[in-house]
Scaffold this active site. Structure first.
Site, PDB file in Angstrom:
ATOM      1  N   LYS A 198      -0.219  -8.267 -11.297  1.00 16.26           N
ATOM      2  CA  LYS A 198      -1.392  -7.963 -10.569  1.00 16.26           C
ATOM      3  C   LYS A 198      -1.025  -6.809  -9.436  1.00 16.26           C
ATOM      4  CE  LYS A 198      -0.508 -11.900  -7.344  1.00 16.26           C
ATOM      5  NZ  LYS A 198      -1.148 -12.870  -6.539  1.00 16.26           N
ATOM      6  N   ARG A 223      -7.806 -23.053  -1.892  1.00 16.74           N
ATOM      7  CA  ARG A 223      -8.394 -21.826  -2.362  1.00 16.74           C
ATOM      8  C   ARG A 223      -9.345 -21.791  -3.473  1.00 16.74           C
ATOM      9  NH1 ARG A 223      -3.633 -17.198  -2.391  1.00 16.74           N
ATOM     10  NH2 ARG A 223      -3.771 -17.925  -4.799  1.00 16.74           N
ATOM     11  N   HIS A 227      -1.839 -23.882  -8.392  1.00 14.41           N
ATOM     12  CA  HIS A 227      -0.933 -23.053  -7.615  1.00 14.41           C
ATOM     13  C   HIS A 227      -0.772 -23.797  -6.388  1.00 14.41           C
ATOM     14  CE1 HIS A 227       0.684 -19.091  -6.990  1.00 14.41           C
ATOM     15  NE2 HIS A 227       0.191 -19.037  -5.617  1.00 14.41           N
ATOM     16  N   ARG A 271       4.790 -18.944 -14.002  1.00 16.87           N
ATOM     17  CA  ARG A 271       4.122 -17.606 -13.605  1.00 16.87           C
ATOM     18  C   ARG A 271       4.857 -16.832 -12.537  1.00 16.87           C
ATOM     19  NH1 ARG A 271       0.122 -21.514 -12.656  1.00 16.87           N
ATOM     20  NH2 ARG A 271       0.076 -20.665 -10.755  1.00 16.87           N
ATOM     21  N   TYR A 311       2.779   8.813  19.666  1.00 18.67           N
ATOM     22  CA  TYR A 311       1.484   8.609  20.323  1.00 18.67           C
ATOM     23  C   TYR A 311       2.019   7.704  21.532  1.00 18.67           C
ATOM     24  CZ  TYR A 311      -0.942  11.042  16.771  1.00 18.67           C
ATOM     25  OH  TYR A 311      -1.597  11.838  15.846  1.00 18.67           O
ATOM     26  N   CYS A 325       2.915   6.881  12.587  1.00 17.94           N
ATOM     27  CA  CYS A 325       1.774   7.720  12.446  1.00 17.94           C
ATOM     28  C   CYS A 325       1.365   7.652  11.192  1.00 17.94           C
ATOM     29  CB  CYS A 325       2.021   9.046  13.156  1.00 17.94           C
ATOM     30  SG  CYS A 325       3.018   9.290  14.664  1.00 17.94           S
ATOM     31  N   ASP A 352       1.230   9.742   8.982  1.00 16.52           N
ATOM     32  CA  ASP A 352       2.073  10.580   8.002  1.00 16.52           C
ATOM     33  C   ASP A 352       3.298  10.773   8.383  1.00 16.52           C
ATOM     34  OD1 ASP A 352      -0.796  11.692   6.953  1.00 16.52           O
ATOM     35  OD2 ASP A 352      -0.733  12.537   8.844  1.00 16.52           O
TER      36      ASP A 352
END
Length: 372
Positions: free
Chosen positions: A33, A131, A163, A219, A261, A308, A310
């Site tokens: 997944k 869940r 689970h 699993r 920054y 940042c 990038d």
């Protein structure tokens, strides 16, 4: 020439699956997944099958159908299914589906009618995670309805599953309590007249540490990618992913220079700076500001200032650094570079999140060990 890359060692995935497979008599479902936890779903799936996996596990219907369209024919289970999805497409493609409520069962019955064939179902009981899964109180009604639908030829109940909450903490009492609830749930399954072929409960951690939870199918997810679900243990697994980039720019700055920054970092002495072209758009957590470990020039350093979108900056002190030098964020650790576990510790998360962040970004994934 490359600027930044994520490398995935498919041989490591094959070896990890083989190691896991050798430790159990159960069948093995490789969980691929979330784009194979960032490693690439299709390459990871094929490598896992090469390594001995019997099944593949995904969350979404789209993931399952992508596997089928790519020619994957082994059993595939999809379990995160919101209302209103075209489940008949999954039924037609031979995808196994997870069901945990009467509403989901009704949708799967309708899907089987549209597809003209029975839906293969794995009924999920909530053993304590709170869940997904039917509660113990709702479990008998779900079993009775599923048994009726099976008798009518609309579904085939092939699996029952749950689970774990705390399997990554060996010895935690919750694991034993959940196992007891699962056994009770299986007894109810038998009383309802259902005989599912596969009972499954064990995730990566339980696959590695609790053979009494293996039943018919295990699993593992994270472990097939070489990362341990248990802190401080490796179990002989080999991490498959590394991330690195070439230094974009270097410069010499005086003591007292604010970096990035907000000037969240200030140089304490004259320093050589290295600007690395990876940022939070590429998977680097912004929480790694002033904490993220990076190896450059054979030395492990720490990100200086804020990450940042990038890029980020490294204060290299007086060490020589040049444009184009390779900065390694994480890898196997064999050459002293940080690992995904080191990153997880630095930013207060888990290794799962670190590798998954780097999937599906603009950074190219390069595969080693591909087979034609």
């Amino acid at each position: 020439m490359w600027q930044a890359e994520v490398r995935v060692d498919l041989d490591a995935i094959r070896e990890n699956v083989g190691r896991l497979r050798s430790g159990t008599t159960a069948e093995l479902m490789a969980v691929v997944k979330a784009d194979g936890y960032g490693h690439g779903m299709l390459p990871a799936a094929r490598a896992a099958l090469d390594g001995g996996a019997d099944w593949l596990g995904v969350c979404t219907l789209d993931e399952a159908l992508t596997l089928r369209r790519a020619g994957v024919t082994v059993p595939v289970l999809a379990w995160l299914l919101a209302p209103g999805l075209p489940l008949h497409e999954g039924v037609s493609a031979g995808v196994d589906l997870g069901a945990a409520s009467l509403g989901q069962l009704d949708e799967m019955i309708e899907a089987s009618r549209l597809a003209g064939r029975p839906a293969r179902l794995h009924l999920k009981i909530d053993t304590g995670l709170s869940r997904g899964g039917a509660t113990v109180a709702d479990w008998p009604a779900l079993l009775d309805a599923a048994a009726k639908a099976q008798a009518d030829g609309l579904v085939e109940v092939v699996g029952v599953w749950s689970h774990f909450v705390y399997a990554d903490s060996p010895g935690h009492p919750t694991t034993d309590r959940q196992l007891a609830v699962f056994h009770e749930g299986l007894a109810m399954v038998e009383r309802a007249g259902l005989r599912p072929r596969w009972r499954h409960l064990a995730n990566s951690a339980a696959t590695l540490t609790r053979p009494d939870t293996h039943f018919d199918l295990v699993r593992p997810g994270l472990a097939i990618y070489g990362l341990s679900p248990v802190a401080g243990e490796t179990y002989g697994l080999r991490p498959a992913m590394s991330a690195r980039a070439r230094v974009m720019l270097t410069k010499r700055v005086p003591a007292g220079t604010g970096i990035s920054y907000g000037h969240a970092y200030t140089t304490q002495a004259d320093a050589n700076l290295a600007v690395v072209p990876l940022g939070y758009a590429d998977g680097v957590p912004r929480h790694a500001s002033n904490t993220g470990p990076v190896q450059l020039g054979g030395v492990r350093r720490t990100i200086s200032g804020r990450v940042c979108m990038d890029q980020f900056v490294l204060d290299c002190g007086d060490d020589p650094v040049a444009d184009g030098d390779v900065a390694t964020l994480f890898g196997s650790g064999v050459d002293g570079e940080p690992t995904a576990d080191d990153w997880a510790e630095a930013v207060g998360t888990i290794n799962y999140e670190i590798v998954t962040r780097f999937g599906g970004t603009r950074v190219p994934r390069v595969y080693d060990g591909e087979r034609q």
